[in-house]
Design an enzyme around this catalytic site. Structure first.
Site, PDB file in Angstrom:
ATOM      1  N   CYS A   1      12.569  10.286   9.140  1.00  0.00           N
ATOM      2  CA  CYS A   1      11.445  11.226   9.218  1.00  0.00           C
ATOM      3  C   CYS A   1      11.607  12.129  10.447  1.00  0.00           C
ATOM      4  CB  CYS A   1      10.122  10.460   9.210  1.00  0.00           C
ATOM      5  SG  CYS A   1       8.698  11.483   8.772  1.00  0.00           S
TER       6      CYS A   1
ATOM      7  N   HIS B   1      10.679   6.197   4.711  1.00  0.00           N
ATOM      8  CA  HIS B   1      10.599   5.134   5.716  1.00  0.00           C
ATOM      9  C   HIS B   1      10.950   3.778   5.111  1.00  0.00           C
ATOM     10  CE1 HIS B   1       8.434   7.298   9.018  1.00  0.00           C
ATOM     11  NE2 HIS B   1       8.015   8.060   8.020  1.00  0.00           N
TER      12      HIS B   1
ATOM     13  N   GLU C   1      11.511   1.102   6.786  1.00  0.00           N
ATOM     14  CA  GLU C   1      10.883   0.063   7.617  1.00  0.00           C
ATOM     15  C   GLU C   1       9.458  -0.261   7.177  1.00  0.00           C
ATOM     16  OE1 GLU C   1       9.540   3.870   9.657  1.00  0.00           O
ATOM     17  OE2 GLU C   1      11.274   3.168   8.508  1.00  0.00           O
TER      18      GLU C   1
END
Length: 227
Positions: free
Chosen positions: A85, A201, A203
């Site tokens: 990002c 993302h 994560e």
């Protein structure tokens, strides 16, 4: 495996990335943007957020931070660098990746789950991963990938597109493009395939109780390929 996550003023996904990396076996260290030297690292991650409040251009000011000289040297020496990002935006601004990231097509902040299709597996990030389609989360205002005609030809010729926005069946089309990105691009590599920038993302998708497990597959595969 040793990893480093760079924290800039305004980063807000650095701790999430720290948790994800440690969960899958990385010995991670948090590195402040004003530091000069990187610790011992097999992987350097530039996390998501709003570095320096996104002033001037997203990632522009962060790309001039003191630590970025070491990140550039690390990458140019073949070290693995991943930007997620805002981290992707920083990598573009620093010149480690081609192209730019513009305002989303409809000028709105987008925050939702999307499907992405892995395009190139000749690299440490997706090699040997039997999964081709991932469900990841996106949250950005400037994720609309763009580059010149000459650049996109070179990117395609060198097989540098890492991820496409797709539907759950892997169809890459206008309907599955959330932000207007050129050719549905969600992530790109440098020519050497050691630097990866991606808007989604991973994560945020490491716990089935909270989100999903596709991020777990990504990180487990990553550490396996870096060993």
């Amino acid at each position: 495996m040793h990893s480093s996550v760079i924290t800039f003023p305004g980063s807000n996904c650095d701790r999430d990335m720290d948790v994800a990396l440690k969960k899958f076996g990385f010995k991670n260290k948090m590195v402040w943007h004003d530091d000069v030297e990187l610790p011992k690292s097999d992987l350097v991650v530039l996390p998501g957020g709003f570095s320096y409040g996104d002033y001037l251009r997203c990632g522009s000011m962060a790309s001039k931070s003191k630590i970025m000289k070491s990140v550039l040297n690390f990458a140019q020496g073949g070290g693995k660098v991943m930007g997620v990002c805002n981290g992707f935006q920083i990598l573009v601004e620093s010149g480690l990746l081609p192209g730019v990231l513009l305002r989303n097509k409809y000028l709105e902040f987008i925050c939702k789950n999307v499907f992405v299709k892995a395009n190139n597996k000749d690299n440490s990030y997706f090699k040997d991963d039997k999964k081709n389609i991932y469900e990841f989360h996106i949250a950005h205002n400037e994720g609309n990938y763009f580059c010149s005609n000459d650049q996109i030809k070179e990117i395609n010729d060198n097989n540098q597109i890492a991820l496409f926005y797709s539907d759950e069946n892997g169809n890459v089309n206008e309907q599955s493009n959330p932000n207007g990105s050129l050719q549905n691009i969600a992530g790109v590599f440098n020519k050497q395939k050691n630097v990866l920038g991606m808007m989604p993302h991973p994560e945020r998708m490491i716990d089935p109780a909270l989100s999903g497990e596709d991020g777990s597959i990504f990180f487990q595969n990553l550490i396996n390929n870096l060993k």
